[in-house]
Design a protein around this motif. Structure first.
Motif, PDB file in Angstrom:
ATOM      1  N   UNK A  29       0.837  -1.212   0.000  1.00 29.24           N
ATOM      2  CA  UNK A  29       0.000   0.000   0.000  1.00 29.24           C
ATOM      3  C   UNK A  29       0.865   1.253   0.000  1.00 29.24           C
ATOM      4  N   UNK A  30       1.931   1.241   0.810  1.00 28.04           N
ATOM      5  CA  UNK A  30       2.847   2.385   0.906  1.00 28.04           C
ATOM      6  C   UNK A  30       3.516   2.653  -0.440  1.00 28.04           C
ATOM      7  N   UNK A  31       4.049   1.595  -1.050  1.00 28.80           N
ATOM      8  CA  UNK A  31       4.714   1.730  -2.350  1.00 28.80           C
ATOM      9  C   UNK A  31       3.735   2.199  -3.421  1.00 28.80           C
ATOM     10  N   UNK A  32       2.584   1.517  -3.513  1.00 29.45           N
ATOM     11  CA  UNK A  32       1.639   1.827  -4.589  1.00 29.45           C
ATOM     12  C   UNK A  32       1.067   3.234  -4.455  1.00 29.45           C
ATOM     13  N   UNK A  35      14.636   1.683  -1.432  1.00 28.51           N
ATOM     14  CA  UNK A  35      14.166   0.801  -2.513  1.00 28.51           C
ATOM     15  C   UNK A  35      12.975   1.423  -3.238  1.00 28.51           C
ATOM     16  N   UNK A  36      12.117   2.114  -2.489  1.00 22.35           N
ATOM     17  CA  UNK A  36      10.922   2.744  -3.073  1.00 22.35           C
ATOM     18  C   UNK A  36      11.308   3.766  -4.137  1.00 22.35           C
ATOM     19  N   UNK A  37      12.330   4.568  -3.834  1.00 25.00           N
ATOM     20  CA  UNK A  37      12.798   5.554  -4.807  1.00 25.00           C
ATOM     21  C   UNK A  37      13.284   4.901  -6.089  1.00 25.00           C
ATOM     22  N   UNK A  38      14.032   3.790  -5.932  1.00 23.17           N
ATOM     23  CA  UNK A  38      14.548   3.072  -7.105  1.00 23.17           C
ATOM     24  C   UNK A  38      13.408   2.478  -7.934  1.00 23.17           C
ATOM     25  N   UNK A  39      12.406   1.911  -7.262  1.00 21.61           N
ATOM     26  CA  UNK A  39      11.242   1.336  -7.956  1.00 21.61           C
ATOM     27  C   UNK A  39      10.494   2.431  -8.726  1.00 21.61           C
ATOM     28  N   UNK A  40      10.323   3.594  -8.088  1.00 21.49           N
ATOM     29  CA  UNK A  40       9.637   4.718  -8.739  1.00 21.49           C
ATOM     30  C   UNK A  40      10.382   5.153 -10.003  1.00 21.49           C
ATOM     31  N   UNK A  41      11.708   5.174  -9.936  1.00 25.19           N
ATOM     32  CA  UNK A  41      12.523   5.569 -11.092  1.00 25.19           C
ATOM     33  C   UNK A  41      12.326   4.591 -12.250  1.00 25.19           C
ATOM     34  N   UNK A  42      12.408   3.291 -11.951  1.00 23.12           N
ATOM     35  CA  UNK A  42      12.272   2.257 -12.998  1.00 23.12           C
ATOM     36  C   UNK A  42      10.883   2.332 -13.640  1.00 23.12           C
ATOM     37  N   UNK A  74       2.473   5.909  -2.762  1.00 22.08           N
ATOM     38  CA  UNK A  74       3.545   6.893  -2.971  1.00 22.08           C
ATOM     39  C   UNK A  74       3.931   7.010  -4.437  1.00 22.08           C
ATOM     40  N   UNK A  75       4.195   5.869  -5.062  1.00 18.14           N
ATOM     41  CA  UNK A  75       4.612   5.875  -6.469  1.00 18.14           C
ATOM     42  C   UNK A  75       3.440   6.288  -7.354  1.00 18.14           C
ATOM     43  N   UNK A  76       2.231   5.822  -6.987  1.00 16.72           N
ATOM     44  CA  UNK A  76       1.036   6.159  -7.761  1.00 16.72           C
ATOM     45  C   UNK A  76       0.768   7.651  -7.794  1.00 16.72           C
ATOM     46  N   UNK A  77       0.849   8.317  -6.635  1.00 12.64           N
ATOM     47  CA  UNK A  77       0.575   9.760  -6.597  1.00 12.64           C
ATOM     48  C   UNK A  77       1.665  10.531  -7.348  1.00 12.64           C
ATOM     49  N   UNK A  78       2.896  10.050  -7.279  1.00 13.77           N
ATOM     50  CA  UNK A  78       4.000  10.696  -7.991  1.00 13.77           C
ATOM     51  C   UNK A  78       3.807  10.608  -9.504  1.00 13.77           C
ATOM     52  N   UNK A  79       3.476   9.414 -10.001  1.00 12.73           N
ATOM     53  CA  UNK A  79       3.299   9.212 -11.439  1.00 12.73           C
ATOM     54  C   UNK A  79       2.046   9.924 -11.955  1.00 12.73           C
ATOM     55  N   UNK A  80       0.977   9.909 -11.150  1.00 10.22           N
ATOM     56  CA  UNK A  80      -0.239  10.618 -11.556  1.00 10.22           C
ATOM     57  C   UNK A  80      -0.021  12.130 -11.580  1.00 10.22           C
ATOM     58  N   UNK A  81       0.750  12.634 -10.608  1.00  5.73           N
ATOM     59  CA  UNK A  81       1.107  14.056 -10.613  1.00  5.73           C
ATOM     60  C   UNK A  81       1.809  14.420 -11.919  1.00  5.73           C
ATOM     61  N   UNK A  86       0.323   9.161   3.080  1.00  4.58           N
ATOM     62  CA  UNK A  86       0.607   9.605   4.457  1.00  4.58           C
ATOM     63  C   UNK A  86       0.183   8.559   5.483  1.00  4.58           C
ATOM     64  N   UNK A  87      -0.998   7.972   5.289  1.00  5.89           N
ATOM     65  CA  UNK A  87      -1.500   6.962   6.217  1.00  5.89           C
ATOM     66  C   UNK A  87      -0.610   5.725   6.214  1.00  5.89           C
ATOM     67  N   UNK A  88      -0.257   5.230   5.024  1.00  7.33           N
ATOM     68  CA  UNK A  88       0.566   4.023   4.936  1.00  7.33           C
ATOM     69  C   UNK A  88       1.971   4.266   5.477  1.00  7.33           C
TER      70      UNK A  88
END
Length: 317
Positions: free
Chosen positions: A26-29, A274-281, A31-38, A253-255
């Motif tokens: 949930x945290x990864x999806x 690791x989350x940052x690296x996943x977001x980049x890929x 965080x990365x989801x809001x970044x990519x949608x932004x 924020x919640x996750x």
């Protein structure tokens, strides 16, 4: 008797592991989801209003925080006890607005991959502000670990095909503001009577942020309502994307709060890197922005520097 307790203990451990794994997903999806949608909304969708977008995020955070704390009671409500405490929270909220708006503005001009590389320098600014504001010193090894953090971003900047000076300045400013808010929070809410957990702090900061962002959006983005209504008529799913995006901002924020609560500081640090690296890929695969070997090398150096900094800080505390 011990044989009956052992399967029960093992089952409980498996359930706890599964629960933490779901929290991390949930945290990864989110965080990365809001970044990519932004990035998608601001760069690919014609929605060029980062201040209004941040206001939507804060509105969702204010509403959902109230529901989850007051009605669902996910965490105990911590009331504001004095006017000075409210003024401190207001100060934090304004700094928080600057960091989020700056980050969203940078996404209009920079690829997500480079945005994440610059964002990884947060520990450098945190250490700098902690030293300037509280005179808190770390061991020299800890400061030495920050050298590759900064060097990596310099290298990544030189190797970034989509480099944009204004976007870079906004991204650096957002990163510095995020670190400044972290140090300022430790100073302003240091007494036991004023400390708030992150969810209660979000509950109080979000509506204040909305009050700051509404006039800012109307002044700095004067045609925002007209353009958004026009985009809503052209694109059927724009309002749904905006709703999902804003809800994800709260879920992130919640996750983050729940993962912090249920894991150790070291685990959180590893997961965060690791989350940052996943977001980049994912962003490179999704937006197909060009990358260079120099840019990748610079980002890897920054991430390794952040890992070394966290380890040095833990060992020499």
């Amino acid at each position: 008797m011990s044989s009956t307790q052992q399967p029960s203990s093992s089952s409980s451990s498996r359930k706890q592991t599964l629960f933490i794994a779901l929290l991390v997903i949930l945290w990864y999806s989110s965080n990365i989801g809001v970044l990519l949608l932004n990035k998608y909304l601001l760069s690919n969708y014609g929605f060029k209003f980062p201040i209004f977008l941040t206001m939507c995020h804060m509105s969702a955070c204010a509403f959902l925080s109230y529901i989850s704390i007051v009605f669902m009671k996910l965490v105990p409500l911590q009331p504001i006890k004095s006017r000075p405490q409210l003024l401190k929270i207001t100060t934090l909220s304004v700094v928080f607005c600057v960091s989020v708006v700056g980050g969203n503005i940078s996404l209009r001009y920079l690829p997500v991959s480079f945005n994440q590389a610059v964002g990884a320098t947060t520990p450098f600014f945190t250490a700098l502000f902690a030293y300037l504001m509280t005179f808190k010193r770390e061991a020299w090894v800890t400061y030495a670990a920050l050298v590759p953090v900064v060097t990596g971003v310099v290298i990544a900047s030189g190797g970034e095909p989509g480099f944009h000076w204004f976007g870079f300045i906004m991204c650096i400013s957002a990163t510095a503001a995020r670190a400044f808010k972290s140090v300022l929070q430790g100073i302003l809410l240091s007494s036991e009577g004023e400390k708030l957990n992150s969810m209660n702090l979000l509950l109080y900061m979000s509506p204040i942020a909305v009050l700051v962002l509404v006039p800012a959006a109307l002044i700095m983005e004067p045609n925002v309502l007209e353009v958004i209504l026009s985009l809503g008529r052209q694109h059927r799913y724009m309002w749904l994307l905006l709703l999902v995006n804003s809800t994800m901002a709260y879920a992130a924020n919640l996750s983050n709060f729940l993962v912090t609560k249920h894991t150790s500081a070291l685990t959180l640090q590893v997961l965060g890197n690791a989350k940052g690296a996943v977001a980049v890929v994912i962003s490179i695969l999704m937006f197909r922005n060009p990358v260079t070997v120099v840019g990748i090398a610079g980002y890897m150096m920054t991430v390794l520097g952040v890992v070394a900094y966290g380890e040095a800080k833990r060992r020499f505390r």
